[in-house]
Design a protein around this motif. Structure first.
Motif: not given
Length: 185
Positions: A9-19, A131-143
């Motif tokens: 769903i995330y990659h194929k249907i919606l076209g988003w990437k994950a780094e 415990i650590p804080i993991v920083l996760i950025g959401i970028d709609y422009e780059k999907k």
């Protein structure tokens, strides 16, 4: 199976990437931003499941009405009673310490509206539970959602919050005008 479905769903249907370049910690607080739309929750949950990880999230209790409450709890939602004067930070620290694994996503802005005064509860939870804080950025422009940095809270909140805010400066929310970093100088 869940990971495969969410990944499709995330990659194929919606076209988003994950780094993703951060370790999969047993315990962490996930600081996710920018938060400018309700869609962030669903995109974020698809992302975290697509990369094979799990996370709970906090949301104001008003969203936990029937039937949405059932869905949100199933997804890992924790209703927050913002009108009560209880120490949510202390409660979550106890939960972290009692858990073998613990991942909780929190949006530091605390709202989908522009807020230069970010909430600091996520920081104090991580500091108190060590415990650590993991920083996760959401970028709609780059999907693309990027989990590219983590910090171990030092106790110098001004220094650490500046570093956290600077991480998010280049991410574009769905409604960029609703995201502000506030003072980072």
């Amino acid at each position: 199976m869940k990971q495969a479905i969410c990944s499709f769903i995330y990659h194929k249907i919606l076209g988003w990437k994950a780094e993703v370049s951060v370790p999969d910690f047993d315990k962490c607080i996930i600081c996710a931003a920018p938060h400018t739309t309700n869609w962030d929750l669903f995109i974020g949950k698809l992302f975290i499941s697509a990369i094979g990880r799990e996370s709970g999230f906090m949301m104001k209790k008003e969203w936990f009405f029937f039937p949405l409450g059932i869905l949100f709890r199933w997804m890992g939602g924790i209703p927050v009673h913002r009108d009560k004067r209880t120490s949510m930070v202390d409660q979550v620290i106890k939960q972290v310490n009692a858990s073998e694994k613990f991942h909780l996503a929190i949006t530091p802005e605390g709202t989908r509206s522009p807020n230069p005064n970010w909430k600091k509860g996520f920081y104090y939870i991580a500091l108190g539970a060590n415990i650590p804080i993991v920083l996760i950025g959401i970028d709609y422009e780059k999907k693309c959602i990027t989990a590219g940095k983590y910090i171990i809270p030092s106790g110098d909140i001004d220094k650490d919050m500046r570093e956290i805010k600077l991480y998010f400066k280049d991410f574009k929310g769905k409604h960029p005008h609703k995201f502000v970093l506030g003072d980072i100088d």
